[in-house]
Design a protein around this motif. Sequence first.
Motif, PDB file in Angstrom:
ATOM      1  N   GLY A 152     -44.855  10.199  20.118  1.00 24.57           N
ATOM      2  CA  GLY A 152     -46.034   9.460  19.673  1.00 24.57           C
ATOM      3  C   GLY A 152     -47.015   9.156  20.792  1.00 24.57           C
ATOM      4  O   GLY A 152     -48.214   9.021  20.562  1.00 24.57           O
ATOM      5  N   GLU A 153     -46.517   9.051  22.011  1.00 25.18           N
ATOM      6  CA  GLU A 153     -47.396   8.874  23.171  1.00 25.18           C
ATOM      7  C   GLU A 153     -48.064  10.202  23.532  1.00 25.18           C
ATOM      8  O   GLU A 153     -49.216  10.237  23.939  1.00 25.18           O
ATOM      9  CB  GLU A 153     -46.609   8.389  24.381  1.00 25.18           C
ATOM     10  N   LEU A 154     -47.316  11.284  23.389  1.00 24.28           N
ATOM     11  CA  LEU A 154     -47.826  12.604  23.725  1.00 24.28           C
ATOM     12  C   LEU A 154     -48.930  13.041  22.769  1.00 24.28           C
ATOM     13  O   LEU A 154     -49.994  13.475  23.185  1.00 24.28           O
ATOM     14  CB  LEU A 154     -46.676  13.624  23.697  1.00 24.28           C
ATOM     15  N   ASN A 155     -48.676  12.879  21.468  1.00 26.08           N
ATOM     16  CA  ASN A 155     -49.629  13.400  20.485  1.00 26.08           C
ATOM     17  C   ASN A 155     -50.508  12.339  19.824  1.00 26.08           C
ATOM     18  O   ASN A 155     -51.315  12.654  18.959  1.00 26.08           O
ATOM     19  CB  ASN A 155     -48.902  14.218  19.417  1.00 26.08           C
ATOM     20  N   GLY A 156     -50.328  11.072  20.200  1.00 28.49           N
ATOM     21  CA  GLY A 156     -51.192  10.014  19.684  1.00 28.49           C
ATOM     22  C   GLY A 156     -50.746   9.372  18.399  1.00 28.49           C
ATOM     23  O   GLY A 156     -51.344   8.401  17.948  1.00 28.49           O
ATOM     24  N   THR A 157     -49.673   9.865  17.775  1.00 27.57           N
ATOM     25  CA  THR A 157     -49.256   9.294  16.486  1.00 27.57           C
ATOM     26  C   THR A 157     -48.615   7.919  16.626  1.00 27.57           C
ATOM     27  O   THR A 157     -48.547   7.181  15.655  1.00 27.57           O
ATOM     28  CB  THR A 157     -48.264  10.231  15.754  1.00 27.57           C
ATOM     29  N   GLY A 158     -48.195   7.560  17.831  1.00 24.02           N
ATOM     30  CA  GLY A 158     -47.594   6.249  18.053  1.00 24.02           C
ATOM     31  C   GLY A 158     -48.565   5.252  18.651  1.00 24.02           C
ATOM     32  O   GLY A 158     -48.156   4.246  19.215  1.00 24.02           O
ATOM     33  N   MET A 159     -49.852   5.539  18.538  1.00 25.61           N
ATOM     34  CA  MET A 159     -50.885   4.687  19.133  1.00 25.61           C
ATOM     35  C   MET A 159     -51.790   4.137  18.046  1.00 25.61           C
ATOM     36  O   MET A 159     -51.727   4.563  16.902  1.00 25.61           O
ATOM     37  CB  MET A 159     -51.708   5.484  20.146  1.00 25.61           C
ATOM     38  N   GLN A 160     -52.657   3.233  18.442  1.00 21.43           N
ATOM     39  CA  GLN A 160     -53.587   2.594  17.513  1.00 21.43           C
ATOM     40  C   GLN A 160     -55.028   2.823  17.950  1.00 21.43           C
ATOM     41  O   GLN A 160     -55.308   2.991  19.132  1.00 21.43           O
ATOM     42  CB  GLN A 160     -53.330   1.079  17.465  1.00 21.43           C
ATOM     43  N   ALA A 191     -54.915  19.363  28.371  1.00 21.24           N
ATOM     44  CA  ALA A 191     -53.493  19.293  28.733  1.00 21.24           C
ATOM     45  C   ALA A 191     -53.310  18.498  30.022  1.00 21.24           C
ATOM     46  O   ALA A 191     -52.390  17.680  30.135  1.00 21.24           O
ATOM     47  CB  ALA A 191     -52.915  20.699  28.889  1.00 21.24           C
ATOM     48  N   ASP A 192     -54.194  18.709  30.993  1.00 21.62           N
ATOM     49  CA  ASP A 192     -54.081  17.983  32.258  1.00 21.62           C
ATOM     50  C   ASP A 192     -54.262  16.484  32.057  1.00 21.62           C
ATOM     51  O   ASP A 192     -53.566  15.686  32.683  1.00 21.62           O
ATOM     52  CB  ASP A 192     -55.101  18.511  33.260  1.00 21.62           C
ATOM     53  N   ARG A 193     -55.166  16.093  31.184  1.00 24.39           N
ATOM     54  CA  ARG A 193     -55.371  14.655  30.917  1.00 24.39           C
ATOM     55  C   ARG A 193     -54.124  14.035  30.297  1.00 24.39           C
ATOM     56  O   ARG A 193     -53.757  12.914  30.617  1.00 24.39           O
ATOM     57  CB  ARG A 193     -56.594  14.454  30.031  1.00 24.39           C
ATOM     58  N   ILE A 194     -53.459  14.773  29.421  1.00 21.97           N
ATOM     59  CA  ILE A 194     -52.228  14.264  28.804  1.00 21.97           C
ATOM     60  C   ILE A 194     -51.103  14.207  29.834  1.00 21.97           C
ATOM     61  O   ILE A 194     -50.392  13.207  29.949  1.00 21.97           O
ATOM     62  CB  ILE A 194     -51.820  15.123  27.595  1.00 21.97           C
ATOM     63  N   VAL A 195     -50.945  15.269  30.607  1.00 24.87           N
ATOM     64  CA  VAL A 195     -49.880  15.323  31.614  1.00 24.87           C
ATOM     65  C   VAL A 195     -50.073  14.213  32.647  1.00 24.87           C
ATOM     66  O   VAL A 195     -49.107  13.581  33.074  1.00 24.87           O
ATOM     67  CB  VAL A 195     -49.826  16.712  32.297  1.00 24.87           C
ATOM     68  N   GLU A 196     -51.299  13.943  33.020  1.00 24.72           N
ATOM     69  CA  GLU A 196     -51.584  12.887  33.996  1.00 24.72           C
ATOM     70  C   GLU A 196     -51.065  11.536  33.519  1.00 24.72           C
ATOM     71  O   GLU A 196     -50.525  10.758  34.302  1.00 24.72           O
ATOM     72  CB  GLU A 196     -53.086  12.811  34.247  1.00 24.72           C
ATOM     73  N   VAL A 197     -51.205  11.265  32.232  1.00 25.78           N
ATOM     74  CA  VAL A 197     -50.729   9.998  31.665  1.00 25.78           C
ATOM     75  C   VAL A 197     -49.211  10.015  31.493  1.00 25.78           C
ATOM     76  O   VAL A 197     -48.527   9.045  31.812  1.00 25.78           O
ATOM     77  CB  VAL A 197     -51.406   9.723  30.305  1.00 25.78           C
ATOM     78  N   ASP A 254     -43.498   6.360  38.163  1.00 29.40           N
ATOM     79  CA  ASP A 254     -42.077   6.037  38.002  1.00 29.40           C
ATOM     80  C   ASP A 254     -41.266   7.296  37.712  1.00 29.40           C
ATOM     81  O   ASP A 254     -40.197   7.514  38.287  1.00 29.40           O
ATOM     82  CB  ASP A 254     -41.894   5.014  36.879  1.00 29.40           C
ATOM     83  N   MET A 255     -41.780   8.152  36.828  1.00 32.42           N
ATOM     84  CA  MET A 255     -41.085   9.398  36.507  1.00 32.42           C
ATOM     85  C   MET A 255     -41.011  10.298  37.731  1.00 32.42           C
ATOM     86  O   MET A 255     -39.970  10.870  38.034  1.00 32.42           O
ATOM     87  CB  MET A 255     -41.786  10.121  35.355  1.00 32.42           C
ATOM     88  N   LEU A 256     -42.113  10.418  38.464  1.00 30.14           N
ATOM     89  CA  LEU A 256     -42.108  11.241  39.675  1.00 30.14           C
ATOM     90  C   LEU A 256     -41.118  10.702  40.697  1.00 30.14           C
ATOM     91  O   LEU A 256     -40.401  11.475  41.336  1.00 30.14           O
ATOM     92  CB  LEU A 256     -43.511  11.312  40.272  1.00 30.14           C
ATOM     93  N   ASP A 257     -41.059   9.379  40.846  1.00 29.38           N
ATOM     94  CA  ASP A 257     -40.090   8.782  41.780  1.00 29.38           C
ATOM     95  C   ASP A 257     -38.657   9.129  41.381  1.00 29.38           C
ATOM     96  O   ASP A 257     -37.830   9.453  42.230  1.00 29.38           O
ATOM     97  CB  ASP A 257     -40.249   7.257  41.831  1.00 29.38           C
ATOM     98  N   ARG A 258     -38.368   9.073  40.084  1.00 25.55           N
ATOM     99  CA  ARG A 258     -37.014   9.417  39.626  1.00 25.55           C
ATOM    100  C   ARG A 258     -36.702  10.883  39.880  1.00 25.55           C
ATOM    101  O   ARG A 258     -35.588  11.231  40.272  1.00 25.55           O
ATOM    102  CB  ARG A 258     -36.843   9.064  38.148  1.00 25.55           C
ATOM    103  N   LEU A 259     -37.677  11.751  39.650  1.00 30.54           N
ATOM    104  CA  LEU A 259     -37.460  13.181  39.901  1.00 30.54           C
ATOM    105  C   LEU A 259     -37.257  13.455  41.386  1.00 30.54           C
ATOM    106  O   LEU A 259     -36.402  14.258  41.769  1.00 30.54           O
ATOM    107  CB  LEU A 259     -38.639  13.998  39.360  1.00 30.54           C
ATOM    108  N   VAL A 260     -38.041  12.792  42.224  1.00 28.50           N
ATOM    109  CA  VAL A 260     -37.873  12.953  43.668  1.00 28.50           C
ATOM    110  C   VAL A 260     -36.478  12.500  44.085  1.00 28.50           C
ATOM    111  O   VAL A 260     -35.815  13.161  44.897  1.00 28.50           O
ATOM    112  CB  VAL A 260     -38.975  12.179  44.431  1.00 28.50           C
TER     113      VAL A 260
END
Length: 166
Positions: free
Chosen positions: A35-43, A66-72, A77-83
Amino acid sequence: MLRLSSSIQLPLVSIPHLREPWAGGEIVHVCGRLGELNGTGMQGGQAKTRKTLYAKAKLAGDYDAADRIVEVMLSEDMLDRLVDVVTPFLVNGTSLVCVVPHPPFDDARADGADLIGRRGVKNALPIQYLARLSVELGAEVDTQIVQKSRVGRTKLKHFPRFLWQP
């Protein structure tokens, strides 16, 4: 029950479900909810903007959307976990390689290519995610991996998608 014709019915459990072997033990990180990715879980306006971006990125090969979505979705936090996950490998001299199935079904001879009538790259999200991730992690990109077969679950409803996972 699955109705194959007006006279033949099979219980769903009798349909073979082929899956590739999964060794397990891998660490899986999820960037966010669908829902965050495709907007269905937003208002409101945020939902409308995300739905528009998602449609452009997923169906029209729009790399800017796609870049605007990936940026969000790919948060600090996710990058830190992957690192944290990859650092021990890098310290031991293992090179980091990011892969994405490529080319993404622009080959009409690929298994399952006939299941969906359109050819060519339509979904820019995996490729843009790969590009961003490889830059952030300093990884090389491997574009020689070819996906064996198309998953083809897009038109399925929720429960069948659960049953026939890739």
